[in-house]
Design an enzyme around this catalytic site. Structure first.
Site, PDB file in Angstrom:
ATOM      1  N   ASP A 170      80.014  -3.825  95.122  1.00 18.58           N
ATOM      2  CA  ASP A 170      78.849  -4.434  95.777  1.00 18.58           C
ATOM      3  C   ASP A 170      78.589  -5.793  95.130  1.00 18.58           C
ATOM      4  OD1 ASP A 170      76.600  -4.917  97.278  1.00 18.58           O
ATOM      5  OD2 ASP A 170      75.288  -3.613  96.096  1.00 18.58           O
ATOM      6  N   CYS A 178      77.523  -8.615 101.714  1.00 15.98           N
ATOM      7  CA  CYS A 178      76.523  -9.332 102.508  1.00 15.98           C
ATOM      8  C   CYS A 178      77.086 -10.630 103.059  1.00 15.98           C
ATOM      9  CB  CYS A 178      75.270  -9.604 101.678  1.00 15.98           C
ATOM     10  SG  CYS A 178      75.564 -10.638 100.217  1.00 15.98           S
ATOM     11  N   TYR A 206      79.534  -4.113  89.905  1.00 23.18           N
ATOM     12  CA  TYR A 206      78.408  -4.962  90.320  1.00 23.18           C
ATOM     13  C   TYR A 206      77.245  -4.037  90.707  1.00 23.18           C
ATOM     14  CZ  TYR A 206      82.555  -7.891  91.142  1.00 23.18           C
ATOM     15  OH  TYR A 206      83.765  -8.538  91.030  1.00 23.18           O
ATOM     16  N   CYS A 209      65.353 -18.549 109.960  1.00 19.63           N
ATOM     17  CA  CYS A 209      65.798 -17.665 111.040  1.00 19.63           C
ATOM     18  C   CYS A 209      66.768 -18.411 111.953  1.00 19.63           C
ATOM     19  CB  CYS A 209      64.612 -17.153 111.854  1.00 19.63           C
ATOM     20  SG  CYS A 209      63.589 -15.955 110.968  1.00 19.63           S
ATOM     21  N   CYS A 235      58.097 -16.982 116.631  1.00 16.91           N
ATOM     22  CA  CYS A 235      57.516 -17.783 115.549  1.00 16.91           C
ATOM     23  C   CYS A 235      57.517 -19.255 115.929  1.00 16.91           C
ATOM     24  CB  CYS A 235      58.319 -17.578 114.267  1.00 16.91           C
ATOM     25  SG  CYS A 235      57.769 -18.598 112.881  1.00 16.91           S
ATOM     26  N   CYS A 249      61.535 -24.704 110.295  1.00 18.25           N
ATOM     27  CA  CYS A 249      62.029 -23.749 109.300  1.00 18.25           C
ATOM     28  C   CYS A 249      63.478 -23.367 109.598  1.00 18.25           C
ATOM     29  CB  CYS A 249      61.144 -22.508 109.297  1.00 18.25           C
ATOM     30  SG  CYS A 249      61.764 -21.164 108.247  1.00 18.25           S
ATOM     31  N   GLU A 309      77.690  -3.985  85.232  1.00 21.09           N
ATOM     32  CA  GLU A 309      76.737  -4.989  85.724  1.00 21.09           C
ATOM     33  C   GLU A 309      76.599  -6.100  84.689  1.00 21.09           C
ATOM     34  OE1 GLU A 309      74.246  -7.376  87.475  1.00 21.09           O
ATOM     35  OE2 GLU A 309      75.095  -5.652  88.540  1.00 21.09           O
TER      36      GLU A 309
END
Length: 403
Positions: free
Chosen positions: A332, A359, A264, A82, A71, A79, A288
């Site tokens: 999660d 994550c 979650y 990434c 890219c 940017c 949740e």
């Protein structure tokens, strides 16, 4: 603004999408657009007390893992989305594995031998490193042009195409026009069942406005079709839902009649995966806090009588003494993790196993350290490259009581 240039020998990768180098006086420099072992000329982009940040603007001695960025926007000063386009896919997996290992030792308190015993490695998901992202958020600059922000900056770089975006998103009528939401954003969703939705998010967090496509998009995961609000949460890699749910089931080994908590729980992905294994006598309770997630779970799992959905903050809900015992727990949480209060509340219920989906490996390592303080161990760990070309990784860990 870039200023002075430094000639650096690049050291190991670090959490955050950069590598660590040191000046002759020992000062740390966090270098982007570099790889371990390289010699680079780097432009200083930020000065902080105790360390510098810099971009490698010239590679004097390249790593064998270096490739040309596909890219044109994945360059210094452009940017910031990434982090690793200049590395081969295989090298990206090794870099992310190294980050997970380092965080487990530095934050999680593991020994190197303990990390070795886990055999952790970040695995690729089906598909290539480009064209995978099914949800893209564009920022809109003062001229109404969509683009992405520079790294650690509010400056917006207008773009004509994002190569990690799904092909249908790349072809959507978004980057070839201006948008009347200056300071807001434009978002595009390409669902796994073929829906394409475009909506805007006005500045100040006001209600999103649908531009085109269905409000409820169809997704396919764990053998079910889902209807998810386009503005709500769903995994951005099309293979991630099944990969993560498969790892959770493999780790927990649910048994008929057991009780499980999906904390979650969002739209209920893990509850939907667990319910068939628990059978009609089992029960899965989703907790949740997001109204949209609660609505999605109730809409999509209405056919599963053993699933119930509780709206509320996880810490508050588990503070209720009526929540007495449970066999299995899925965690999660958002990127910030769960914290000591929720770890204490979960372990006090004495489940036989906990699956933790994360994550953010730093938050994961911190929370696992708290589990270890309370007599639990990290028995298994898998990593998934659910965000190719970026620093991000998904982890699934199995936590079990030592006794």
């Amino acid at each position: 603004m870039m200023d002075e240039l430094l000639d650096l020998t690049v050291g190991p990768v670090a959490h955050g999408g950069h590598c660590v180098a040191r000046l002759p006086d020992g000062q740390v420099v966090f270098v982007r657009h570099a790889l371990p072992g390289e010699r680079v000329r780097a432009a200083v982009t930020e000065r902080r007390r105790g360390y510098l940040r810099a971009d490698a603007v010239e590679v004097l001695q390249p790593s064998p893992d270096r490739v040309e960025e596909p890219c044109k926007y994945a360059k210094p000063g452009r940017c910031g989305g990434c982090d690793w386009q200049h590395a081969t896919p295989e090298a990206q997996h090794e870099l992310k594995t190294a980050v997970v290992r380092e965080l487990l030792t530095r934050i999680g308190g593991f020994t190197v031998a303990e990390v070795d015993d886990l055999g952790v490695r970040v695995e690729p998901l089906p598909g290539g490193p480009l064209g995978w992202r099914t949800r893209v958020q564009y920022a809109v600059d003062a001229a109404g042009r969509p683009g992405f922000r520079k790294h650690r900056s509010h400056d917006i770089i207008p773009i004509d195409r994002c190569l990690i975006a799904h092909e249908r998103i790349q072809e959507a009528p978004v980057t070839d026009r201006t948008w009347p939401v200056k300071g807001g954003g434009v978002e595009v969703v390409a669902s796994s069942c073929g829906d394409l939705t475009i909506f805007t998010r006005p500045r100040g967090g006001r209600t999103p406005r649908l531009v085109s496509g269905p409000r409820l998009v169809r997704e396919r995961a764990v053998g079910r079709e889902w209807k998810i609000d386009a503005t709500g949460f769903w995994q951005v890699h099309p293979a991630a839902p099944d990969a993560l749910a498969g790892a959770v089931l493999d780790f927990l080994q649910p048994r008929p009649g057991e009780r499980a908590w999906d904390l979650y729980g969002g739209a209920g992905l893990f509850a939907a995966a667990l319910a068939p294994a628990l059978g009609p006598e089992g029960r899965v309770t989703i907790v949740e806090s997001s109204p949209g997630g609660v609505t999605a779970a109730r809409r999509n799992l209405a056919d599963l009588p053993q699933v119930r959905v509780v709206a509320g903050d996880v810490g508050t809900v588990l503070g209720n003494p009526r929540w007495r015992s449970v066999d299995l727990v899925v965690l999660d949480p958002p990127r910030a993790g769960i914290g000591r209060e929720v770890v204490a509340a979960v372990t006090a219920r004495h489940p036989r196993a906990v699956a933790y989906v994360s994550c953010d490996p730093a938050a994961f390592a911190r929370d696992v350290a708290t589990f270890r303080e309370r007599g639990w161990r990290l028995s298994k760990l898998r990593g998934f490259d659910a965000y190719p070309m970026t620093q991000h990784v998904e982890l699934v860990g199995l936590l079990t009581p030592v006794s």
